[in-house]
Each structure stands twice: as C-alpha cells, then as structure tokens.
Write a protein that holds these residues in place. Structure first.
Motif, PDB file in Angstrom:
ATOM      1  N   CYS A  46     -11.869  -7.405   8.235  1.00 27.96           N
ATOM      2  CA  CYS A  46     -12.768  -6.834   9.246  1.00 27.96           C
ATOM      3  C   CYS A  46     -11.941  -6.243  10.393  1.00 27.96           C
ATOM      4  CB  CYS A  46     -13.744  -7.885   9.752  1.00 27.96           C
ATOM      5  SG  CYS A  46     -14.960  -8.406   8.514  1.00 27.96           S
ATOM      6  N   LYS A  47     -10.856  -6.914  10.750  1.00 25.94           N
ATOM      7  CA  LYS A  47      -9.947  -6.390  11.782  1.00 25.94           C
ATOM      8  C   LYS A  47      -9.221  -5.140  11.281  1.00 25.94           C
ATOM      9  CE  LYS A  47     -11.047  -9.565  14.596  1.00 25.94           C
ATOM     10  NZ  LYS A  47     -12.047  -9.182  15.603  1.00 25.94           N
ATOM     11  N   TYR A  48      -8.857  -5.140  10.009  1.00 23.21           N
ATOM     12  CA  TYR A  48      -8.213  -3.966   9.413  1.00 23.21           C
ATOM     13  C   TYR A  48      -9.147  -2.759   9.493  1.00 23.21           C
ATOM     14  CZ  TYR A  48      -5.911  -1.125   5.760  1.00 23.21           C
ATOM     15  OH  TYR A  48      -5.292  -0.134   5.054  1.00 23.21           O
ATOM     16  N   LEU A  49     -10.410  -2.984   9.167  1.00 19.96           N
ATOM     17  CA  LEU A  49     -11.375  -1.885   9.263  1.00 19.96           C
ATOM     18  C   LEU A  49     -11.505  -1.412  10.706  1.00 19.96           C
ATOM     19  CD1 LEU A  49     -13.419  -0.003   7.934  1.00 19.96           C
ATOM     20  CD2 LEU A  49     -15.148  -1.802   8.281  1.00 19.96           C
ATOM     21  N   ASP A  50     -11.503  -2.326  11.662  1.00 12.05           N
ATOM     22  CA  ASP A  50     -11.539  -1.931  13.075  1.00 12.05           C
ATOM     23  C   ASP A  50     -10.357  -1.023  13.411  1.00 12.05           C
ATOM     24  OD1 ASP A  50     -13.817  -3.469  13.507  1.00 12.05           O
ATOM     25  OD2 ASP A  50     -12.731  -5.130  14.459  1.00 12.05           O
ATOM     26  N   GLU A  51      -9.175  -1.382  12.914  1.00 12.49           N
ATOM     27  CA  GLU A  51      -7.986  -0.548  13.165  1.00 12.49           C
ATOM     28  C   GLU A  51      -8.143   0.829  12.542  1.00 12.49           C
ATOM     29  OE1 GLU A  51      -4.237  -2.258  12.079  1.00 12.49           O
ATOM     30  OE2 GLU A  51      -4.563  -4.061  13.292  1.00 12.49           O
ATOM     31  N   TYR A 101     -13.370   2.767   2.017  1.00 16.96           N
ATOM     32  CA  TYR A 101     -12.789   2.770   3.358  1.00 16.96           C
ATOM     33  C   TYR A 101     -11.270   2.819   3.330  1.00 16.96           C
ATOM     34  CZ  TYR A 101     -17.449   1.233   4.891  1.00 16.96           C
ATOM     35  OH  TYR A 101     -18.784   1.122   5.146  1.00 16.96           O
ATOM     36  N   ALA A 102     -10.666   2.283   2.296  1.00 16.47           N
ATOM     37  CA  ALA A 102      -9.204   2.281   2.164  1.00 16.47           C
ATOM     38  C   ALA A 102      -8.867   1.864   0.742  1.00 16.47           C
ATOM     39  CB  ALA A 102      -8.573   1.303   3.157  1.00 16.47           C
ATOM     40  N   LYS A 103      -7.634   2.081   0.371  1.00 18.67           N
ATOM     41  CA  LYS A 103      -7.167   1.618  -0.937  1.00 18.67           C
ATOM     42  C   LYS A 103      -6.896   0.120  -0.869  1.00 18.67           C
ATOM     43  CE  LYS A 103      -4.937   5.956  -2.179  1.00 18.67           C
ATOM     44  NZ  LYS A 103      -5.598   6.393  -3.367  1.00 18.67           N
ATOM     45  N   ALA A 104      -7.239  -0.565  -1.937  1.00 18.84           N
ATOM     46  CA  ALA A 104      -7.026  -2.011  -1.990  1.00 18.84           C
ATOM     47  C   ALA A 104      -5.557  -2.343  -1.789  1.00 18.84           C
ATOM     48  CB  ALA A 104      -7.539  -2.576  -3.314  1.00 18.84           C
ATOM     49  N   ALA A 105      -4.664  -1.553  -2.384  1.00 19.92           N
ATOM     50  CA  ALA A 105      -3.227  -1.840  -2.264  1.00 19.92           C
ATOM     51  C   ALA A 105      -2.768  -1.779  -0.810  1.00 19.92           C
ATOM     52  CB  ALA A 105      -2.421  -0.867  -3.117  1.00 19.92           C
ATOM     53  N   ASP A 106      -3.307  -0.833  -0.042  1.00 24.95           N
ATOM     54  CA  ASP A 106      -2.939  -0.733   1.376  1.00 24.95           C
ATOM     55  C   ASP A 106      -3.470  -1.938   2.158  1.00 24.95           C
ATOM     56  OD1 ASP A 106      -1.686   1.693   0.864  1.00 24.95           O
ATOM     57  OD2 ASP A 106      -3.438   2.874   1.471  1.00 24.95           O
ATOM     58  N   ALA A 107      -4.691  -2.372   1.835  1.00 23.39           N
ATOM     59  CA  ALA A 107      -5.275  -3.529   2.505  1.00 23.39           C
ATOM     60  C   ALA A 107      -4.487  -4.799   2.175  1.00 23.39           C
ATOM     61  CB  ALA A 107      -6.741  -3.686   2.105  1.00 23.39           C
ATOM     62  N   VAL A 108      -4.094  -4.948   0.915  1.00 18.78           N
ATOM     63  CA  VAL A 108      -3.307  -6.120   0.511  1.00 18.78           C
ATOM     64  C   VAL A 108      -1.965  -6.124   1.240  1.00 18.78           C
ATOM     65  CG1 VAL A 108      -2.059  -7.172  -1.433  1.00 18.78           C
ATOM     66  CG2 VAL A 108      -4.444  -6.434  -1.716  1.00 18.78           C
ATOM     67  N   ARG A 109      -1.342  -4.960   1.329  1.00 22.41           N
ATOM     68  CA  ARG A 109      -0.056  -4.866   2.029  1.00 22.41           C
ATOM     69  C   ARG A 109      -0.231  -5.296   3.488  1.00 22.41           C
ATOM     70  NH1 ARG A 109       0.538   0.125   1.460  1.00 22.41           N
ATOM     71  NH2 ARG A 109       1.243  -0.037  -0.676  1.00 22.41           N
ATOM     72  N   TRP A 110      -1.281  -4.809   4.146  1.00 22.72           N
ATOM     73  CA  TRP A 110      -1.560  -5.151   5.543  1.00 22.72           C
ATOM     74  C   TRP A 110      -1.753  -6.666   5.683  1.00 22.72           C
ATOM     75  CZ3 TRP A 110      -5.725  -7.096   8.398  1.00 22.72           C
ATOM     76  CH2 TRP A 110      -5.709  -6.829   9.770  1.00 22.72           C
ATOM     77  N   LEU A 111      -2.496  -7.260   4.773  1.00 24.94           N
ATOM     78  CA  LEU A 111      -2.703  -8.710   4.807  1.00 24.94           C
ATOM     79  C   LEU A 111      -1.398  -9.463   4.583  1.00 24.94           C
ATOM     80  CD1 LEU A 111      -6.036  -8.948   2.802  1.00 24.94           C
ATOM     81  CD2 LEU A 111      -5.741  -9.453   5.234  1.00 24.94           C
ATOM     82  N   ASN A 112      -0.609  -8.996   3.637  1.00 21.96           N
ATOM     83  CA  ASN A 112       0.668  -9.667   3.337  1.00 21.96           C
ATOM     84  C   ASN A 112       1.669  -9.551   4.486  1.00 21.96           C
ATOM     85  OD1 ASN A 112      -0.184 -10.625   0.860  1.00 21.96           O
ATOM     86  ND2 ASN A 112       0.642  -8.888  -0.271  1.00 21.96           N
TER      87      ASN A 112
END
Length: 157
Positions: A46-51, A101-112
């Motif tokens: 949810c924070k990633y989406l805010d960014e 909203y974004a690619k899953a790989a980019d979201a996973v990278r951000w989380l990692n």
C-alpha cells in the motif's frame, strides 16, 4: 496488521486457528480461504502504491484513493476467494500486477529492499499503542462538530 505473531510466510487457516483458538469452528466461510496471512507485505505494498501514485501527476486525490481501495479489495479477493497467500512478497505482488499498477517483479524488489517496512511498523505501533486499535475492522464515525466521534472496534452485531 491483524496479528504480527502470524508466521512471516503465513499459516494455513486451520493451523492458525488451532494454534490461536483451539479450532476453526468460529471462522466465516469464504469461497476459498486457505491461508491466514501475515499482512505486513500487503501493508507495505500500500505504501509502494502511494509512492508510485505520488509520481503520477495525472492522478487526482480521488483517483489515488480509489486505487488504494482497489488494492485492498484485491488482497481480500486473493486471500478469501482464490486461496492465495499474500504473506510473501511474491504473493502480495500478484495484486499490484493484476490491477496493472506495477510489475510484480518491481514490487517484489521494492519489498526485498525493505521498502515501506519502517513506516508500516511505526504506523502499526502507533495505532495499537496510541489509538488503542486492537481489532479489525476499526471504524471512526464522525458526527457534527459538537458530538464525539464514535469508534467501532472489530466485528460487531
């Protein structure tokens, strides 16, 4: 977060309910609720989406609010209707990609890379410690300027 003691990778619903309450007889029946998620990564996304939305000047505040709501609804769909585990970075990232909203790989990278971790933990601590929120859902209903807001904690009849 619902229960930060939930295993980081999530737990099967049955195992969680046995551990926490001795059984799952109380649990509502959804189409396909297989996992009790640790919701930390969902909150972080949810924070990633805010960014992401903050960088998109074409989105109105209403658009951003709608996108945030759609993401939460997608987490519910994945968890309760499709039996997916949103606890892991890969599981939570499905939601953001399915919405486009974004690619899953980019979201996973951000989380990692620990994106959003400190902010979510801080906000969760504040809600529990300073606002006395210990259940979901939690609603605050505002009345007129002269009346006190009403708070509803957890599921109620």
């Amino acid at each position: 977060m619902i229960d930060p003691r939930t295993d980081q990778a999530g737990e099967t619903k049955e195992a969680y309910c046995r551990r926490r309450w001795g059984g799952s007889g109380w649990a509502p029946q959804f189409s396909k609720w297989d996992w009790w998620p640790n919701t930390l990564n969902a909150h972080r996304l949810c924070k990633y989406l805010d960014e992401l939305d903050a960088r998109n000047s074409s989105l109105t505040e209403r658009d951003k609010d709608q996108r945030a709501l759609d993401l939460v609804k997608k987490f519910y769909e994945l968890t309760y209707e499709r039996g997916q585990n949103i606890s892991t970075p890969e599981g939570a990232a499905v939601a953001i990609e399915e919405l486009g909203y974004a690619k899953a790989a980019d979201a996973v990278r951000w989380l990692n890379e620990r994106g959003g971790f400190d902010q979510v933990v801080q906000e969760d601590s504040h809600a529990k410690r300073d606002m006395d929120i210990h259940g979901v859902p939690h609603f605050v209903i505002s009345g007129s300027a002269s009346s006190q807001p009403q708070e509803l904690h957890g599921a109620q009849k």
